[in-house]
Design an enzyme around this catalytic site. Structure first.
Site, mmCIF file in Angstrom:
data_model
loop_
_atom_site.group_PDB
_atom_site.id
_atom_site.type_symbol
_atom_site.label_atom_id
_atom_site.label_comp_id
_atom_site.label_asym_id
_atom_site.label_seq_id
_atom_site.Cartn_x
_atom_site.Cartn_y
_atom_site.Cartn_z
ATOM 1 N N LYS A 383 0.846 -1.190 0.000
ATOM 2 C CA LYS A 383 0.000 0.000 0.000
ATOM 3 C C LYS A 383 0.888 1.250 0.000
ATOM 4 O O LYS A 383 2.099 1.150 0.220
ATOM 5 C CB LYS A 383 -0.891 -0.023 1.246
ATOM 6 C CG LYS A 383 -0.113 -0.162 2.551
ATOM 7 C CD LYS A 383 -1.039 -0.467 3.715
ATOM 8 C CE LYS A 383 -0.247 -0.589 5.013
ATOM 9 N NZ LYS A 383 -1.117 -0.856 6.162
ATOM 10 N N TYR A 610 14.240 31.026 2.974
ATOM 11 C CA TYR A 610 13.027 31.679 3.487
ATOM 12 C C TYR A 610 13.184 32.110 4.937
ATOM 13 O O TYR A 610 13.808 31.423 5.740
ATOM 14 C CB TYR A 610 11.840 30.709 3.410
ATOM 15 C CG TYR A 610 11.303 30.500 2.014
ATOM 16 C CD1 TYR A 610 10.780 31.570 1.281
ATOM 17 C CD2 TYR A 610 11.286 29.226 1.458
ATOM 18 C CE1 TYR A 610 10.276 31.359 0.011
ATOM 19 C CE2 TYR A 610 10.775 29.010 0.194
ATOM 20 C CZ TYR A 610 10.276 30.088 -0.534
ATOM 21 O OH TYR A 610 9.770 29.888 -1.777
ATOM 22 N N MET A 659 9.897 23.774 -0.798
ATOM 23 C CA MET A 659 9.073 22.742 -1.415
ATOM 24 C C MET A 659 9.892 21.881 -2.385
ATOM 25 O O MET A 659 9.758 20.674 -2.414
ATOM 26 C CB MET A 659 7.898 23.384 -2.166
ATOM 27 C CG MET A 659 6.910 22.358 -2.710
ATOM 28 S SD MET A 659 5.563 23.101 -3.637
ATOM 29 C CE MET A 659 4.560 23.788 -2.345
#
Ligand SMILES: *Cc1c(COP(=O)(O)O)cnc(C)c1O
Length: 718
Positions: A383, A610, A659
């Protein structure tokens, strides 16, 4: 590999069947008695080829013809495999065929005849016959119900008889004889993909259907009777000299069917190695015959090794099995190397990727199997994209190792596995919306019965669905409560549910505390009690299972028919501590790597990333890696918590993970260049970062880190 979970006599019969084929081509009893030879070689041995066709029919076409459900991938895979094998055999026999002058007057018709019907060497007709037979049945299956297909195949077989054992009768009608003779310009015999293969493929598919299974007794009686009839038939036909060839008898389909069903009732462990070796015996034995004859002639022992038919047969058989075993080993190694070379040429060029270690996966499977009782099969949990590893790659590799059961979380995951060629049982552990019940049938998935209410929904679907019943023994997640025997019986009585298994899930098997152990044993007791009660009431529990990875580790006594092994298969347990202390030695399968996009200087006082979270105290060299939290790198590793490996050294992550990008400090590793590969999980030289380290640093378990590996990572199996 053991533990494929199939228990019948098919694999066991492959070797005897292969030796029957050898007998057909060596006539072992010819020197003893003509009648004995007629019976053994020309009659009894004729069941061998139908047997091989029936096995293919059952496993390749069974679901498609029998239940009308198939996605076609299994069939395609089979056709591809058969074609490749045929290709190899054609090449193998090219020298012998040339030497024997077989290809001398080759024109277009004879080429077509040779490639599609007769085979390029006498026994190789089997391969094109298999392919043509399968294609023909698939075509018929699009419009006809199973009975119709069987009928058409039977009619074709009867037509085939006319060109084979009954040609003498056919010849009594000149126009009919003419028609057959015209056909014989296209194919030298009628025992081919058009007339012989379809019936046996279809009979195999029929024999495989559970609801039509005959008892062992009726199989034995049926086999004995039809064998007696076939013997009589064979003797009469040969005495009257009606045979043009003798591969097909009227009684043969009955003999083959009853014999095959009889094998299905046997309780034998299946062994894939027998399949490969039998196939190679089939392919190689004519070459061995040529060799034995040649060698005997060279040393002047023709009298013993060729003319004594029995010695000849035994010699050919022994040499065939030896060369088949060798060929199987060589073929496996060639396949591995071809794969490796292909991989090398596709050295990852991506920005960030996962490398899967095939050997580690194999070692883990073997280590886990070695720890389990013989009767227990692995049912790997693949899975969440095989815990982030890539479900297709992992499941295919497991299938190659002989594993035939899988579990997934959702119906979509199950369908994906089918689409990439996974053939065995696939259990959907989680909820499936009634709107998707059709997918369960279409992809032959087994659904978990979550509780009585859900069972009613499944039953209401109206068509038969395969299920495993989940029993809640204390986790209070999915499953009908173990105390509710009446409700469980109600589920069993539902007419559209085919209950193929029953299981529970342990929820504290990883906790090393007395009360957790007590609780786990109680869970198991409850479950076994449910199974006993159901069995007492006459409800069979075909397959039972309770353990996941920690169950195997801490409660080996609960390993029943299956273990739903997840995380351990991938080479770790939930935490580093458990992994280090495990009695089972595992190796991590996954490495995570990313490309260095850019190397640059930052000067004292400048910030990076950031939120200006990092400030350089002095001049630094930083490398920007093409991987971010969207790829599954936990953002919690920001600000020096995490590290990466570059040129066998550690480089700390600085600033906040973005990201798609991550910045590391490489001031101590001056050799770093843009284009280098950084290791985020895995080894570089002596250094290693494990998924356990990352899980610990980010306050979670390895399962979570792995299963969140991003979709856009490239994955390759090495
Ligand atoms: C995920 C899952 C497993 C596998 O668990 P691991 O601990 O990873 O071995 C087994 N059974 C069920 C019901 C699951 O949901």
């Amino acid at each position: 590999m053991r533990k494929t979970g199939k228990e019948n006599g098919l694999d066991m019969f492959r070797l005897p069947a292969a030796f029957l084929v050898v007998a057909i081509h060596t006539a072992p009893l010819a020197g003893i008695s003509a009648d004995a030879d007629l019976f053994f070689t020309r009659i009894l041995a004729r069941i061998a080829v139908p047997f091989f066709l029936m096995v293919s029919g059952q496993y390749v076409l069974g679901d498609f013809l029998g239940k009308g459900e198939h996605d076609g991938t299994g069939i395609l895979h089979f056709l591809k495999k058969t074609a490749i094998l045929y290709g190899i055999a054609v090449l193998l026999y090219l020298p012998i065929g040339i030497y024997a002058g077989q290809y001398r007057d080759l024109d277009m018709t004879s080429l077509v005849r040779m490639v599609f019907f007769d085979g390029t060497f006498y026994h190789l007709w089997y391969f094109p016959a298999c392919v043509i037979g399968v294609l023909l049945l698939c075509l018929l299956g699009r419009t006809l119900p199973f009975r119709g297909i069987l009928a058409v195949a039977a009619v074709l077989y009867v037509i085939g008889l006319g060109g084979d054992s009954y040609y003498g009768l056919v010849s009594l009608a000149p126009w009919l004889k003419e028609a057959y003779d015209v056909f014989f310009t296209v194919s030298s015999y009628t025992r081919n993909g058009l007339f012989l293969a379809p019936l046996f493929l279809a009979l195999g598919a029929a024999a495989g259907q559970k609801k039509r299974r005959l008892s062992a007794r009726s199989c034995r009686i049926g086999f004995a009777l039809s064998m007696a009839v076939m013997t009589a038939e064979g003797f009469v036909l040969h005495r009257l000299e009606l045979c043009r060839h003798d591969s097909m008898y009227a009684a043969l389909p009955f003999c083959a069917y009853f014999g095959y069903c009889w094998l299905l009732t046997c309780k034998c462990r299946s062994d894939r190695r027998l399949r490969t070796v039998a196939a190679w015996i089939y392919i190689l034995h004519p070459a061995v015959i040529v060799l034995v004859r040649g060698a005997a002639k060279a040393v002047g022992l023709t009298g013993l090794f060729v003319e004594n038919s029995l010695v000849h047969y035994v010699t050919v058989s022994i040499l065939s099995i030896l060369s088949a075993a060798a060929a199987a080993v060589i073929a496996a190694s060639v396949e591995r190397n071809i794969r490796r070379i292909c991989k090398r040429n596709t050295d990852p060029t991506g920005r960030a990727w996962i490398e899967l270690n095939r050997n580690a996966l194999r070692q883990n499977v073997n280590a886990l199997c070695a720890d389990l009782p013989e009767s227990c099969a692995l049912m790997p949990a693949v899975k969440a994209d095989a815990y982030g590893h890539g479900a297709a790659l992992i499941a295919r590799e497991l299938q190659r190792m002989g594993i035939g059961h899988f579990c997934v979380a959702s119906v979509r995951e199950g369908a994906e596995l089918r689409k990439c060629g996974i053939r065995g049982e696939i259990l959907v552990l989680g909820y499936t919306h009634p709107g998707q019940f059709g997918l369960l049938r279409r992809y032959r998935l087994t659904q978990t019965v979550i509780d009585l209410a859900y069972a009613k929904q499944l039953n209401r679907y109206g068509r038969r669905l395969s299920v495993h019943i989940a029993v809640d023994t204390g986790m209070h997640r999915l499953g009908e409560r173990s105390g509710e025997i009446e409700r469980l019986c109600t589920i069993y009585r539902m007419k559209n549910l085919s209950v193929e298994g029953i299981f529970t899930h342990l929820c504290a098997d990883d906790v090393d505390l007395p009360q957790a152990k007590e609780f786990t044993r109680q869970q198991a007791d409850e479950f076994y009690h449910v199974v006993t009660q159901l069995r007492e009431r006459g409800f069979p529990c075909p397959k039972i299972h309770l353990s996941a990875s920690y169950g195997i580790l801490n409660y080996p006594e609960f390993s029943e028919d299956y273990v739903r092994v997840g995380i351990a298969l991938y080479g770790v347990f939930g935490t580093g501590e458990d992994t280090d202390n495990s009695r089972i030695t595992l190796s991590p399968v996954l490495s995570l790597k990313a490309r260095v996009a850019s190397v640059k200087k930052v000067y004292a006082g400048e910030t990076v990333g950031y939120g200006m979270a990092y400030t350089a105290q002095k001049e630094r060299t930083v490398a920007v890696l093409s991987i971010g939290y969207a790829d599954g790198l936990p953002r919690a590793l920001s600000d020096g918590v995490g590290e990466v490996l570059l040129h066998k050294k550690r480089a700390p992550i600085i600033g906040r993970i973005c990201m798609d990008q991550t910045i590391v400090d490489v001031s101590e590793i001056p050799e770093v260049r843009a284009g280098d590969a950084a290791v985020l999980i895995g080894r570089s030289g002596e250094e290693e970062i494990t998924v356990c380290d990352i899980a610990e640093k980010t306050g979670t378990i390895t399962n979570e880190v792995l299963s969140r590996m991003g979709k856009r990572l490239e994955r390759t199996l090495w």
